[in-house]
Scaffold this motif. Structure first.
Motif, PDB file in Angstrom:
ATOM      1  N   UNK A 182       0.830  -1.197   0.000  1.00  0.00           N
ATOM      2  CA  UNK A 182       0.000   0.000   0.000  1.00  0.00           C
ATOM      3  C   UNK A 182       0.870   1.254   0.000  1.00  0.00           C
ATOM      4  N   UNK A 183       1.900   1.256   0.850  1.00  0.00           N
ATOM      5  CA  UNK A 183       2.785   2.413   0.953  1.00  0.00           C
ATOM      6  C   UNK A 183       3.540   2.654  -0.350  1.00  0.00           C
ATOM      7  N   UNK A 184       3.907   1.579  -1.037  1.00  0.00           N
ATOM      8  CA  UNK A 184       4.671   1.717  -2.282  1.00  0.00           C
ATOM      9  C   UNK A 184       3.910   2.501  -3.340  1.00  0.00           C
ATOM     10  N   UNK A 185       2.575   2.473  -3.270  1.00  0.00           N
ATOM     11  CA  UNK A 185       1.755   3.164  -4.255  1.00  0.00           C
ATOM     12  C   UNK A 185       1.255   4.515  -3.752  1.00  0.00           C
ATOM     13  N   UNK A 186       1.726   4.945  -2.578  1.00  0.00           N
ATOM     14  CA  UNK A 186       1.229   6.190  -2.015  1.00  0.00           C
ATOM     15  C   UNK A 186       1.583   7.376  -2.915  1.00  0.00           C
ATOM     16  N   UNK A 187       0.611   8.272  -3.179  1.00  0.00           N
ATOM     17  CA  UNK A 187       0.852   9.424  -4.069  1.00  0.00           C
ATOM     18  C   UNK A 187       1.704  10.503  -3.415  1.00  0.00           C
ATOM     19  N   UNK A 188       2.998  10.285  -3.410  1.00  0.00           N
ATOM     20  CA  UNK A 188       3.929  11.204  -2.765  1.00  0.00           C
ATOM     21  C   UNK A 188       3.898  12.585  -3.416  1.00  0.00           C
ATOM     22  N   UNK A 189       3.797  12.618  -4.734  1.00  0.00           N
ATOM     23  CA  UNK A 189       3.848  13.898  -5.434  1.00  0.00           C
ATOM     24  C   UNK A 189       2.645  14.765  -5.068  1.00  0.00           C
ATOM     25  N   UNK A 190       1.447  14.179  -5.082  1.00  0.00           N
ATOM     26  CA  UNK A 190       0.256  14.946  -4.726  1.00  0.00           C
ATOM     27  C   UNK A 190       0.367  15.510  -3.310  1.00  0.00           C
ATOM     28  N   UNK A 191       0.786  14.668  -2.378  1.00  0.00           N
ATOM     29  CA  UNK A 191       0.905  15.112  -0.994  1.00  0.00           C
ATOM     30  C   UNK A 191       1.955  16.217  -0.863  1.00  0.00           C
ATOM     31  N   UNK A 192       3.074  16.041  -1.554  1.00  0.00           N
ATOM     32  CA  UNK A 192       4.134  17.049  -1.500  1.00  0.00           C
ATOM     33  C   UNK A 192       3.662  18.385  -2.045  1.00  0.00           C
ATOM     34  N   UNK A 193       2.902  18.352  -3.139  1.00  0.00           N
ATOM     35  CA  UNK A 193       2.382  19.594  -3.707  1.00  0.00           C
ATOM     36  C   UNK A 193       1.460  20.300  -2.723  1.00  0.00           C
ATOM     37  N   UNK A 194       0.620  19.520  -2.035  1.00  0.00           N
ATOM     38  CA  UNK A 194      -0.254  20.125  -1.018  1.00  0.00           C
ATOM     39  C   UNK A 194       0.572  20.791   0.077  1.00  0.00           C
ATOM     40  N   UNK A 195       1.558  20.054   0.585  1.00  0.00           N
ATOM     41  CA  UNK A 195       2.351  20.537   1.716  1.00  0.00           C
ATOM     42  C   UNK A 195       3.177  21.763   1.338  1.00  0.00           C
ATOM     43  N   UNK A 196       3.699  21.787   0.128  1.00  0.00           N
ATOM     44  CA  UNK A 196       4.547  22.897  -0.294  1.00  0.00           C
ATOM     45  C   UNK A 196       3.722  24.129  -0.663  1.00  0.00           C
ATOM     46  N   UNK A 197       2.671  23.925  -1.457  1.00  0.00           N
ATOM     47  CA  UNK A 197       1.967  25.068  -2.033  1.00  0.00           C
ATOM     48  C   UNK A 197       0.904  25.668  -1.119  1.00  0.00           C
ATOM     49  N   UNK A 198       0.193  24.831  -0.366  1.00  0.00           N
ATOM     50  CA  UNK A 198      -0.929  25.355   0.425  1.00  0.00           C
ATOM     51  C   UNK A 198      -0.500  26.462   1.396  1.00  0.00           C
ATOM     52  N   UNK A 199       0.538  26.243   2.222  1.00  0.00           N
ATOM     53  CA  UNK A 199       0.933  27.330   3.134  1.00  0.00           C
ATOM     54  C   UNK A 199       1.482  28.550   2.394  1.00  0.00           C
ATOM     55  N   UNK A 200       1.931  28.347   1.175  1.00  0.00           N
ATOM     56  CA  UNK A 200       2.625  29.411   0.454  1.00  0.00           C
ATOM     57  C   UNK A 200       1.670  30.266  -0.390  1.00  0.00           C
TER      58      UNK A 200
END
Length: 269
Positions: A182-200
């Protein structure tokens, strides 16, 4: 090559590739808008290296079965995006991201309880995208706010994404094979975009990036289906290359169609 060295190199490669693409997508989004940023974000940044390393260690049949497992999880990812996009309009960063991740975990856990065929995986994607794309349409067009970049922005973003990748990949070593898959397929890119862009840049502009990612994510699902069929017929290397070409060609087509539509609007009196 020893197993430990293999694992370390795999982890470092995923960290570097994911960080490079996510940072590039975030910078492009701030400068060119959510559409172009979304096209970069939906390239096979995380899944691509994973399948390359799997292909080194396993035969084509294993890769084909892995693709079948990945295909329905792609449907869970689009629902993750929908939840975030809706909540990010009014809710806080923590609530929006945590809810989206929680929905993905629940859906992906349910998906992994079943043995999937290619037809079933395609059907689930068709239903998921048929529901989500119309619902996401009204959130796609948001003006990007002006952002002043600081000297530490890019190193900080790269470190943030690399850390997230390291946590996701290394966690799979002690949670067991089912959760590991399950972890191997986790959408890292989507989550990273949320974490980087939302506060900014805020919730709605970040949501616009994910809303525009829906069509690109649909192409990623088609690439997985192509890989499943091609690796059996042509071998792992050719199958992976065809899947990559499918994804890139699809995103370039989306970009071309978007440019044509924009040019038509500009020419209208």
């Amino acid at each position: 090559m020893s197993l430990d060295l293999h694992i370390i190199l795999f982890l470092l490669l995923r960290m570097a590739i994911a960080a490079a693409f996510v940072v590039s997508a975030s910078v492009i989004t701030e400068r060119a808008g959510p559409v172009i940023g979304a096209l970069v974000a939906t390239l096979p940044v995380s899944a691509g290296p994973s399948y390359v390393f799997l292909a080194i260690d396993h035969d084509a049949s294993f890769i084909a079965q892995g693709a079948l497992a990945s295909l329905p999880v792609n449907a869970a990812t689009i629902f993750m995006g929908l939840v975030y996009v809706v909540l990010a309009q009014r809710q806080s960063f923590a609530v929006s991201v945590a809810s989206a991740v929680g929905v993905w975990i629940v859906l992906a856990s349910i998906i992994r309880l079943f043995d999937w065929t290619l037809a079933a995986g395609l059907a689930v994607n068709a239903v998921a995208f048929g529901i989500c794309i119309p619902l996401l349409a009204k959130y796609r067009h948001v003006k990007m706010p002006l952002v002043t970049r600081r000297w530490y922005d890019i190193p900080f973003r790269a470190a943030l994404v690399a850390t997230l990748v390291a946590i996701v990949v290394s966690t799979s070593g002690w949670v067991g094979p089912r959760v590991s898959g399950l972890i191997a397929l986790y959408p890292i890119v989507f989550t990273s975009m949320m974490i980087i862009l939302h506060p900014r840049i805020g919730g709605p502009p970040t949501a616009a990036v994910l809303a525009n990612s829906a069509w690109g994510l649909l192409g990623f699902g088609m690439a997985i289906a192509v890989m499943h069929v091609a690796v059996v017929q042509l071998g792992s290397a050719a199958g992976l290359m065809l899947a990559l070409c499918t994804c890139v060609t699809w995103n370039l087509t989306l970009w071309w169609r978007g440019r044509r539509a924009m040019n038509r609007v500009r020419k209208e009196p």
